[in-house]
Design a protein around this motif. Sequence first.
Motif, short mmCIF file in Angstrom:
data_model
loop_
_atom_site.label_atom_id
_atom_site.label_comp_id
_atom_site.label_asym_id
_atom_site.label_seq_id
_atom_site.Cartn_x
_atom_site.Cartn_y
_atom_site.Cartn_z
N UNK A 167 0.84 -1.20 0.00
CA UNK A 167 0.00 0.00 0.00
C UNK A 167 0.87 1.25 0.00
N UNK A 168 1.93 1.25 0.79
CA UNK A 168 2.84 2.39 0.85
C UNK A 168 3.59 2.55 -0.47
N UNK A 169 3.96 1.45 -1.09
CA UNK A 169 4.62 1.51 -2.40
C UNK A 169 3.68 2.16 -3.41
N UNK A 170 2.42 1.76 -3.40
CA UNK A 170 1.44 2.32 -4.33
C UNK A 170 1.22 3.81 -4.07
N UNK A 171 1.14 4.19 -2.80
CA UNK A 171 0.98 5.61 -2.46
C UNK A 171 2.18 6.41 -2.96
N UNK A 172 3.36 5.86 -2.80
CA UNK A 172 4.56 6.54 -3.25
C UNK A 172 4.56 6.74 -4.75
N UNK A 173 4.18 5.71 -5.48
CA UNK A 173 4.12 5.82 -6.94
C UNK A 173 3.07 6.83 -7.36
#
Length: 57
Positions: A30-36
């Motif tokens: 989820x954090x990876x997706x938010x970062x992207x």
Amino acid sequence: MGADDKIKAATEKGTGKVKESVGHVSDDEKLVAEGKADQAKGHLRDAAENIKDAFKK
């Protein structure tokens, strides 16, 4: 491009990169997706301002 817009775009891209990196390290997709997503918003902000600048000339 105004200085404020440059700062906002750079901040979004930087924040996004940090979130993505932390997400990879902590295995938090989820954090990876938010970062992207944050990085994409920063790039879109840059593109929009570049288009505005092109029409000003």
